[in-house]
Design an enzyme around this catalytic site. Sequence first.
Site, short mmCIF file in Angstrom:
data_model
loop_
_atom_site.label_atom_id
_atom_site.label_comp_id
_atom_site.label_asym_id
_atom_site.label_seq_id
_atom_site.Cartn_x
_atom_site.Cartn_y
_atom_site.Cartn_z
N GLU A 73 41.52 -11.58 5.40
CA GLU A 73 42.64 -12.39 4.93
C GLU A 73 42.62 -13.78 5.52
O GLU A 73 42.17 -13.98 6.65
CB GLU A 73 43.95 -11.74 5.37
CG GLU A 73 44.12 -10.35 4.84
CD GLU A 73 45.43 -9.75 5.30
OE1 GLU A 73 45.61 -8.56 5.06
OE2 GLU A 73 46.26 -10.46 5.90
N CYS A 86 45.17 -20.49 8.21
CA CYS A 86 45.05 -19.44 9.23
C CYS A 86 43.87 -18.56 8.83
O CYS A 86 43.84 -18.03 7.72
CB CYS A 86 46.34 -18.64 9.28
SG CYS A 86 46.25 -17.21 10.39
N CYS A 93 39.87 -5.17 13.87
CA CYS A 93 39.94 -5.65 15.26
C CYS A 93 39.89 -4.46 16.19
O CYS A 93 40.48 -3.42 15.90
CB CYS A 93 41.23 -6.44 15.49
SG CYS A 93 41.35 -7.09 17.17
N CYS A 97 46.26 -3.50 19.14
CA CYS A 97 47.67 -3.74 19.46
C CYS A 97 48.55 -2.85 18.56
O CYS A 97 48.30 -2.75 17.36
CB CYS A 97 48.02 -5.22 19.24
SG CYS A 97 47.02 -6.30 20.28
N CYS A 100 50.07 -4.26 15.20
CA CYS A 100 49.24 -5.16 14.38
C CYS A 100 48.45 -4.41 13.33
O CYS A 100 47.70 -3.48 13.65
CB CYS A 100 48.30 -5.96 15.27
SG CYS A 100 47.14 -6.97 14.31
N GLY A 140 41.28 -10.03 13.59
CA GLY A 140 40.21 -10.00 14.57
C GLY A 140 40.53 -10.70 15.87
O GLY A 140 41.46 -11.51 15.94
N GLU A 141 39.76 -10.35 16.89
CA GLU A 141 39.88 -11.02 18.18
C GLU A 141 38.81 -12.12 18.23
O GLU A 141 37.61 -11.82 18.33
CB GLU A 141 39.69 -9.99 19.31
CG GLU A 141 39.54 -10.59 20.70
CD GLU A 141 40.51 -11.72 21.00
OE1 GLU A 141 41.72 -11.50 20.95
OE2 GLU A 141 40.05 -12.85 21.27
N SER A 172 44.01 -18.33 18.99
CA SER A 172 44.87 -17.34 19.65
C SER A 172 44.03 -16.14 20.08
O SER A 172 43.23 -15.63 19.30
CB SER A 172 45.96 -16.89 18.67
OG SER A 172 46.67 -15.78 19.19
N SER A 195 47.86 -14.19 23.80
CA SER A 195 48.83 -13.19 23.36
C SER A 195 49.22 -12.31 24.54
O SER A 195 48.46 -11.44 24.96
CB SER A 195 48.22 -12.33 22.24
OG SER A 195 48.09 -13.12 21.08
N LEU A 196 50.39 -12.55 25.07
CA LEU A 196 50.82 -11.87 26.30
C LEU A 196 51.62 -10.61 25.94
O LEU A 196 51.25 -9.51 26.36
CB LEU A 196 51.67 -12.84 27.13
CG LEU A 196 52.09 -12.36 28.51
CD1 LEU A 196 50.90 -12.31 29.45
CD2 LEU A 196 53.19 -13.26 29.10
N HIS A 197 52.72 -10.76 25.27
CA HIS A 197 53.56 -9.67 24.73
C HIS A 197 54.31 -8.83 25.76
O HIS A 197 55.15 -8.02 25.39
CB HIS A 197 52.77 -8.71 23.83
CG HIS A 197 51.97 -9.38 22.76
ND1 HIS A 197 52.46 -10.44 22.02
CD2 HIS A 197 50.69 -9.17 22.33
CE1 HIS A 197 51.52 -10.82 21.17
NE2 HIS A 197 50.45 -10.09 21.33
N ASN A 270 56.94 -8.67 12.80
CA ASN A 270 56.94 -8.35 11.37
C ASN A 270 56.77 -6.85 11.23
O ASN A 270 55.91 -6.28 11.89
CB ASN A 270 55.75 -9.02 10.68
CG ASN A 270 56.10 -10.33 10.06
OD1 ASN A 270 57.04 -10.43 9.28
ND2 ASN A 270 55.36 -11.35 10.42
N CYS A 314 49.21 -10.51 10.28
CA CYS A 314 47.78 -10.39 9.99
C CYS A 314 47.38 -8.97 9.62
O CYS A 314 47.85 -8.01 10.18
CB CYS A 314 46.95 -10.92 11.15
SG CYS A 314 47.19 -10.07 12.71
N1 SAH Z 1 43.58 -11.40 17.94
C1 SAH Z 1 44.19 -12.63 18.29
C2 SAH Z 1 44.49 -13.52 17.10
C3 SAH Z 1 45.01 -12.87 15.86
S1 SAH Z 1 46.63 -12.20 15.94
C4 SAH Z 1 45.45 -12.39 19.10
O1 SAH Z 1 45.89 -11.26 19.17
O2 SAH Z 1 45.95 -13.34 19.69
C5 SAH Z 1 47.64 -13.65 15.99
C6 SAH Z 1 49.03 -13.39 16.49
O3 SAH Z 1 49.76 -12.57 15.56
C7 SAH Z 1 49.06 -12.65 17.83
O4 SAH Z 1 49.88 -13.26 18.77
C8 SAH Z 1 49.57 -11.30 17.41
O5 SAH Z 1 50.19 -10.67 18.47
C9 SAH Z 1 50.51 -11.62 16.27
N2 SAH Z 1 50.86 -10.44 15.48
C10 SAH Z 1 50.08 -9.40 15.14
N3 SAH Z 1 50.78 -8.47 14.45
C11 SAH Z 1 52.04 -8.93 14.37
C12 SAH Z 1 53.26 -8.42 13.80
N4 SAH Z 1 53.30 -7.24 13.19
N5 SAH Z 1 54.36 -9.18 13.90
C13 SAH Z 1 54.34 -10.39 14.52
N6 SAH Z 1 53.24 -10.91 15.09
C14 SAH Z 1 52.10 -10.18 15.02
FE1 SF4 Z 2 43.53 -7.66 17.32
FE2 SF4 Z 2 45.16 -9.75 17.69
FE3 SF4 Z 2 45.85 -7.72 16.05
FE4 SF4 Z 2 45.78 -7.35 18.69
S1 SF4 Z 2 47.16 -8.73 17.57
S2 SF4 Z 2 44.95 -5.95 17.14
S3 SF4 Z 2 44.07 -8.60 19.28
S4 SF4 Z 2 44.18 -9.12 15.76
#
Ligand code: SAH
Ligand code: SF4
Length: 325
Positions: A73, A86, A93, A97, A100, A140-141, A172, A195-197, A270, A314
């Site tokens: 995407e 984007c 990936c 997470c 995600c 993806g990472e 990111s 991406s800390l979270h 989301n 994503c």
């Molecule tokens: N893999 C990398 C870059 C892609 S994700 C990373 O994790 O940083 C880009 C951002 O989208 C990240 O901060 C991720 O945590 C966030 N993201 C992924 N799924 C999400 C969701 N369901 N709702 C909100 N943000 C999300």
């Molecule tokens: Fe991969 Fe980023 Fe999604 Fe985590 S948030 S699964 S690192 S794409």
Amino acid sequence: ELGEPSYRVRQLFEWVQQRGAPDYEVMTNVPKSLRTALAERMPVRSTRVRRSHPSDDGTSKLLVELSDGHAVECVLIPEGERRTGCISTQVGCGVGCVFCASGADGVIRNLETSEILEQIHHLGDLAGEPLTHLVVMGMGEPLHNVEALVEALRIVQDPWGLDFSPRRITLSTSGPRQGFETLLRSGLRVKLAISLHAPFDDLRKELVPRGGSGTIQELQKMATDWFEATGRDVTFEYVLIDGVNDSDDHARALARLCGRNRNVNVIPMNPVPFAPDLRAPPAARTNAFAAILRAAGVPLHLRRQRGDDVAAACGQLRLADASSG
Ligand code: SAH
Ligand code: SF4
């Protein structure tokens, strides 16, 4: 091989990378015979747009099909004079997470440099003009595919290409150390978001299961290293999840980590179909969380959820496509 003068390289490079030519036909300053010879040897693009999803808020998401049938995407986010793309770096990936959609099935493969670049051109086609900004925040990472990505970003920054300044590119990452070292050594000076979270190690491990060793201390070190090498601070991203990482305690711990200099992007989660128990907190909780950070002086950006109606987070379009056959 074709015995052409070397200036053809620049002509072809500019057509493909700067003007986003989809095929050789449009390259009118290249002789017809050469265009035919090239078209027989290699197509300009190896990918095609399988689906296009406009959203009411102006964003559009593309599902781009690769030559082996997999799909990734990318999203166009127009904002005033800005046209932000984007882009994805992997099919799937491996970080996993819990919130995600990209990581739901693990990682299938890395994208090639050309597959990364072609997303930018498909988005430029859609916008009708070249992109002005780029965020590497799709599937993806990025630092698990750092070599191909660095090469793609060099081409994006090339004066014969889109001539992007590094300040218009944001990458990111969940923070794998090895990939980070490679990025540092590459000399690319893009904007970096980590991406800390979670402000605590055990919770981060739960939310970002395979984010390298990824302790909070190591991520802080990464931020310091980046600042020392580039003179720019990183941004921390924090996806806010109801009842999981959104308490006052979490906010206070996050504020202690960040101090008054570190930017934080707070992103209400989301919804994703495969994790129905996870959702964004109610607005009042989100505001209370943000208020604690602001009171502590943390530079904070509370992100709006854009493109929600086309499942903008994503990886979600690809999942939807797979389940609809
Ligand atoms: N893999 C990398 C870059 C892609 S994700 C990373 O994790 O940083 C880009 C951002 O989208 C990240 O901060 C991720 O945590 C966030 N993201 C992924 N799924 C999400 C969701 N369901 N709702 C909100 N943000 C999300
Ligand atoms: Fe991969 Fe980023 Fe999604 Fe985590 S948030 S699964 S690192 S794409």
